[in-house]
Design an enzyme around this catalytic site. Sequence first.
Site, mmCIF file in Angstrom:
data_model
loop_
_atom_site.group_PDB
_atom_site.id
_atom_site.type_symbol
_atom_site.label_atom_id
_atom_site.label_comp_id
_atom_site.label_asym_id
_atom_site.label_seq_id
_atom_site.Cartn_x
_atom_site.Cartn_y
_atom_site.Cartn_z
ATOM 1 N NE ARG A 238 62.060 -29.958 80.170
ATOM 2 C CZ ARG A 238 62.396 -28.731 79.807
ATOM 3 N NH1 ARG A 238 63.192 -28.528 78.772
ATOM 4 N NH2 ARG A 238 61.959 -27.680 80.490
ATOM 5 C CD GLU A 267 69.112 -31.955 80.996
ATOM 6 O OE1 GLU A 267 69.141 -30.876 81.627
ATOM 7 O OE2 GLU A 267 68.416 -32.133 80.003
ATOM 8 C CG HIS A 286 68.845 -28.038 79.348
ATOM 9 N ND1 HIS A 286 67.988 -28.871 80.006
ATOM 10 C CD2 HIS A 286 68.044 -27.149 78.702
ATOM 11 C CE1 HIS A 286 66.734 -28.500 79.792
ATOM 12 N NE2 HIS A 286 66.748 -27.442 78.989
HETATM 13 C C1 DGY Z 1 62.842 -24.345 79.267
HETATM 14 O O1 DGY Z 1 62.676 -23.164 79.614
HETATM 15 O O2 DGY Z 1 62.000 -25.218 79.472
HETATM 16 C C2 DGY Z 1 64.107 -24.645 78.540
HETATM 17 O O3 DGY Z 1 64.372 -25.990 78.495
HETATM 18 C C3 DGY Z 1 65.249 -23.849 79.155
HETATM 19 O O4 DGY Z 1 66.320 -23.837 78.272
#
Ligand code: DGY
Length: 328
Positions: A238, A267, A286
Site C-alpha cells: 500500500r 492513485e 496497481h
Molecule cells: C488487494 O487485493 O488488496 C490488492 O492490492 C489488489 O491488487
Amino acid sequence: MKKVFLTRKIFPEAMERLSRAAEVEVWPESFPPPLEVLLEKARLADGLMTMLSDPITSEVIQVGSQNHLKVISQMAVGYDNIALPAATSAGIPVGNTPGVLTETTADLAWALLMAAARRVVEGNNEVHQGIWRAWGPDVLCGVDIYGATLGLIGFGRIGQAMAARAKGFNMRVLYTQRHRDLAAEEKYQAVFVPLQELLMQSDFVSLHAYLSDETRGLMGATQFKLMKPGAILINTARGAMIDQAALAQSLLRGKLAAAALDVYIPEPIPQYSPLLKMPQVIITPHIGSASRKTRLLMAQMTVENMEAGLAGKRLPYCANPEVYGNLK
Ligand code: DGY
C-alpha cells in the site's frame, strides 16, 4: 429481489452469477463512484460490492445500516478503504478475497525487482526513443540479483512467496514483522531481524505488510538514511506505507539506486510528482493481482461472499468475523 450496487464492471461469468442472486446496478465508469453516490446507493442497497479505491466511510456504513444494507463484499484482499470498526459495530459483515492473489502479486513484485535492478524500463525507453546508439561498457549497468540480500517487510503469504522466488536466485532473505514465524523461517531459510537491521543489510527491500496504524508512514527519511547505498525499494503493498517526498529526496541524492512502485498515494499518482520525472523509478498502475485468472477468482469469491451475505449466512471470506458476535 435484493438490490446490489456494484462499483465497477466485473467479468461476465461473475456478473451472471451475481445477477442470479440480486438485482444489480453497476457503476458504469472506470473510476470510483464519488462519496455522494456511495451514500445514495448505501441508502437503497442490500449489498455493496466494492473495490479497494472506493471510500466506504463510516458515514456510508451508517446510512446503510439505518436502511437495509446487509453486506459489503470487496474484491480485494486489502480493506483499508473500508471503515471496518463502523461496519462491525453496525453488524455488517465485510467480505474480502484472501489467499487467491498471493502468487500473482509476488510475480509482479519479482518482475519489478528484476526490472529495477537491471534497468529494463530505462533501456526499453532509450531504444524506443532512439537514444541508444551502441553497446558500451558502461551503458545501463544495473545490479546483480543473484546472491544479493532481500529484505522483506511483512512475511505473510506474499512475503513468503517472495522468499520462495529468492531461493532460486540464491539470495539471503531477511524479514521483519511484528511476530517471528519460526516455521516459515525454517522453510525459506529466512532470518528475522528488526527493521533497522533489515534496512542496513538489504540490497532489495520489498514491502508486503498490511496497512495499519503501525505500518502507515513506515518508510520515511530516517529509514531511507539507514538503507544501504545503492539499494532498491519495491512496493506492491500500500502506498501509504511510504513517505513519497522522502523517497524522492533519497533517490535524487543517489542514496537509493531505484524504486519500483505498484502502489502510491494518491492513485493515480499526480503528474507533477517528482517520482514520475526520474528514469530510475518504475511506476505501474496497481496491477499486483492483475492476471485474468486471479481477477476472475477474486470476482467469484466476492460474489460468493455477496450471495452468503444477502442470504443472511456467514461470509466464507470475512474480514470482520467478530461481527457474528454482534449480530442480533
Ligand atoms: C488487494 O487485493 O488488496 C490488492 O492490492 C489488489 O491488487
